[in-house]
Design an enzyme around this catalytic site. Structure first.
Site, PDB file in Angstrom:
ATOM      1  N   GLY A  94       0.812  -1.215   0.000  1.00 48.57           N
ATOM      2  CA  GLY A  94       0.000   0.000   0.000  1.00 48.57           C
ATOM      3  C   GLY A  94       0.845   1.265   0.000  1.00 48.57           C
ATOM      4  N   THR A  95       1.888   1.270   0.806  1.00 49.71           N
ATOM      5  CA  THR A  95       2.706   2.484   0.921  1.00 49.71           C
ATOM      6  C   THR A  95       3.323   2.836  -0.428  1.00 49.71           C
ATOM      7  OG1 THR A  95       3.164   2.001   3.231  1.00 49.71           O
ATOM      8  CG2 THR A  95       4.682   3.502   2.134  1.00 49.71           C
ATOM      9  N   GLN A 206      -7.925  -0.233   3.246  1.00 46.97           N
ATOM     10  CA  GLN A 206      -8.780  -0.833   4.277  1.00 46.97           C
ATOM     11  C   GLN A 206     -10.185  -1.144   3.770  1.00 46.97           C
ATOM     12  OE1 GLN A 206      -7.771  -2.049   7.009  1.00 46.97           O
ATOM     13  NE2 GLN A 206      -5.815  -1.037   7.388  1.00 46.97           N
ATOM     14  N   SER A 227      -3.547  -3.250  -0.789  1.00 46.29           N
ATOM     15  CA  SER A 227      -2.381  -3.922  -0.220  1.00 46.29           C
ATOM     16  C   SER A 227      -2.703  -5.397   0.074  1.00 46.29           C
ATOM     17  CB  SER A 227      -2.001  -3.205   1.077  1.00 46.29           C
ATOM     18  OG  SER A 227      -1.057  -3.953   1.791  1.00 46.29           O
ATOM     19  N   GLY A 228      -1.796  -6.299  -0.290  1.00 47.61           N
ATOM     20  CA  GLY A 228      -2.047  -7.734  -0.157  1.00 47.61           C
ATOM     21  C   GLY A 228      -2.224  -8.222   1.272  1.00 47.61           C
ATOM     22  N   HIS A 229      -1.368  -7.720   2.183  1.00 48.59           N
ATOM     23  CA  HIS A 229      -1.383  -8.327   3.520  1.00 48.59           C
ATOM     24  C   HIS A 229      -2.582  -7.890   4.365  1.00 48.59           C
ATOM     25  CE1 HIS A 229       0.327  -5.008   6.172  1.00 48.59           C
ATOM     26  NE2 HIS A 229       0.565  -4.520   4.975  1.00 48.59           N
ATOM     27  N   THR A 264      12.308  -7.060 -10.553  1.00 47.86           N
ATOM     28  CA  THR A 264      11.769  -8.400 -10.803  1.00 47.86           C
ATOM     29  C   THR A 264      10.497  -8.590  -9.989  1.00 47.86           C
ATOM     30  OG1 THR A 264      13.990  -9.205 -11.192  1.00 47.86           O
ATOM     31  CG2 THR A 264      12.317 -10.869 -10.663  1.00 47.86           C
ATOM     32  N   CYS A 341       1.753   2.504  12.359  1.00 45.27           N
ATOM     33  CA  CYS A 341       2.780   3.494  12.044  1.00 45.27           C
ATOM     34  C   CYS A 341       2.773   4.636  13.044  1.00 45.27           C
ATOM     35  CB  CYS A 341       2.543   4.085  10.659  1.00 45.27           C
ATOM     36  SG  CYS A 341       2.001   2.883   9.504  1.00 45.27           S
TER      37      CYS A 341
HETATM   38  N1  PLP Z   1      -3.288   2.970   3.743  1.00 42.28           N
HETATM   39  C1  PLP Z   1      -4.007   2.509   4.765  1.00 42.28           C
HETATM   40  C2  PLP Z   1      -5.376   3.034   4.975  1.00 42.28           C
HETATM   41  C3  PLP Z   1      -3.474   1.542   5.617  1.00 42.28           C
HETATM   42  O1  PLP Z   1      -4.190   1.083   6.644  1.00 42.28           O
HETATM   43  C4  PLP Z   1      -2.157   1.067   5.376  1.00 42.28           C
HETATM   44  C5  PLP Z   1      -1.535   0.104   6.296  1.00 42.28           C
HETATM   45  O2  PLP Z   1      -1.772   0.122   7.492  1.00 42.28           O
HETATM   46  C6  PLP Z   1      -1.461   1.565   4.272  1.00 42.28           C
HETATM   47  C7  PLP Z   1      -2.056   2.515   3.491  1.00 42.28           C
HETATM   48  C8  PLP Z   1      -0.081   1.067   3.956  1.00 42.28           C
HETATM   49  O3  PLP Z   1      -0.119  -0.250   3.457  1.00 42.28           O
HETATM   50  P1  PLP Z   1       1.153  -1.220   3.534  1.00 42.28           P
HETATM   51  O4  PLP Z   1       1.277  -1.670   4.937  1.00 42.28           O
HETATM   52  O5  PLP Z   1       0.822  -2.330   2.595  1.00 42.28           O
HETATM   53  O6  PLP Z   1       2.335  -0.436   3.075  1.00 42.28           O
END
Ligand code: PLP
Length: 402
Positions: A94-95, A206, A227-229, A264, A341
């Site tokens: 996601g980031t 989310q 985001s996958g996880h 890759t 975070c």
């Molecule tokens: N955006 C939101 C709303 C999130 O909750 C998160 C992760 O907590 C992210 C972005 C970032 O995703 P990632 O952990 O895959 O970098």
């Protein structure tokens, strides 16, 4: 091909492979931080690593098979999002997706220097916006929110009107990671942004797996991140949706991902995401059930914002959230101080923006469920929460003032 050895669970020389189930009767309510991988996705991932580790860029048969796996996963993800396969770019999470989207607008819309976001965004967005506003000539406007965590279209339009030819981008999440609040007015926000010349990015990290992404795509955003996880695939894999014909430039230079991102491909992660993308959206009544049980047993708590079924942010009066989360953990319930975070002593930026009362803001804890959560766990968790809260409350009496 050499068969890889199976790692034993008790091989703890360097890494700790202790299973979560080894903890005493654990209840895992921290699914907004990360989720347990789905069995089918795990099995596909292991097979991908075990059977064919070829680089999908290779032109030999093994490379062609790996490429086919990537492209089949891309089709599944495109189905989940409700877009074309060529609009799906695999990233590391996601980031990266969020930072790539915002950075792409900086790189491609060079004459436009006004960005708009909201005070309650994830740190990925806020950190990138901070970078931008430090560059001479650039400006970032931050939308306020009300007590439920919602921004107003009026303020958005006011920001967009400051300098109509200068609007580069509006970036907003659909579902908040700390509170679960949904921005119900995103469709109008996208229309307004386009009317005033700004591109639009949705952080749907989310929302994926919990609400329909095709409905979001129908609102015509230019970018969307997942985001996958967070959806029971693996860590280290994400997606940036880029609408066809949107000007795009990545800071990760290279050709591998449809000529749009270098490096890759993370084939096992992509395959895992391809597997979970087959699943329909999950929707359970956990939120209401949990709130009802909790309020019946600890009537002094408040609920901070929230809509989405899997997230409840609870304000406990007169305690510190970290002490409470550690006590909960010692009693077998894994919850969170808010965003992974933003842990630390300072209150959450999201709750501050929502103007949550001082009495509760330091003691606000996030409980986030998954489709594997059971009703029994919900019921069991209430006793643990009550016992933990009573203990921390008795210790911290008088320490945290109103
Ligand atoms: N955006 C939101 C709303 C999130 O909750 C998160 C992760 O907590 C992210 C972005 C970032 O995703 P990632 O952990 O895959 O970098």
């Amino acid at each position: 091909m050499k068969k890889l050895p199976v790692i034993q669970e008790n091989n703890e020389e360097e890494f700790s492979f202790k299973s979560l189930t080894d903890f005493n009767a654990p209840i895992y309510f921290d699914n907004n931080s990360t989720t347990q991988i789905e069995e089918e996705a795990l099995s596909a991932m292991i097979k991908s690593m075990e059977y064919n580790y070829a680089n999908p860029s290779g032109i030999h048969s093994a490379g062609i098979i790996a490429r086919a796996d990537v492209e089949n996963a891309r089709k599944n993800v495109a189905n989940l999002i409700g877009c074309l396969s060529e609009e799906v770019i695999f990233t590391s999470g996601g980031t990266e997706s969020i930072i790539t989207a915002i950075n792409s607008v900086v790189l491609t819309q060079t004459s436009k220097k006004h960005f708009i976001t909201c005070l309650t965004e994830h740190s990925a967005t806020l950190n990138m916006m901070k970078k931008i506003e430090n560059v001479a000539g650039y400006k970032v406007s931050y939308l306020d929110v009300d007590k439920d965590g919602r921004f107003s279209l009026n303020q958005l339009e006011t920001f967009l009107k400051i300098d109509e030819n200068n609007n580069a981008m509006v970036s907003l999440m659909i579902a908040n990671n700390e509170t679960g609040t949904i921005h119900h007015n995103l469709e109008q926000a996208i229309k307004l942004s386009h009317k005033y010349g700004a591109l639009f990015h949705i952080d749907a990290v989310q929302a994926a797996g919990k609400m329909s992404l095709p409905l979001l795509i129908k609102m015509a955003p230019d970018f969307l991140s997942i985001s996958g996880h967070k959806i029971m695939a693996s860590k280290g894999i994400g997606v940036l949706y880029v609408k066809s014909n949107t000007p795009f430039s990545s800071f990760i230079l290279g050709k591998q991902e449809l000529n749009k991102r270098g490096g890759t491909e993370n084939v096992p992660g992509i395959v895992a995401l391809g597997v979970v993308s087959r699943n329909p959206v999950a929707n359970f009544d956990f939120r209401n059930k949990f709130i009802q049980l909790l309020s019946n047993n600890i009537p002094e708590v408040i609920i901070n914002g929230g809509d989405i079924w899997n997230t409840v942010n609870v304000g406990f009066p007169y305690v510190h959230r970290e002490s409470l989360v550690i006590e909960l953990s010692n009693n077998g319930l894994f919850a969170s101080v808010g965003s992974s975070c933003s842990s630390g002593i300072a209150p959450s930026h999201v709750l501050k923006a929502m103007n949550v009362d001082n009495k509760y803001i330091h003691g606000s804890v996030r409980f986030s469920f998954s489709k594997n959560t059971t009703e029994n766990e919900l019921i069991k968790s209430i006793d643990i929460i009550k016992k933990s809260y009573d203990r921390i409350r008795s210790i911290s009496k008088g320490v945290i003032n109103e």
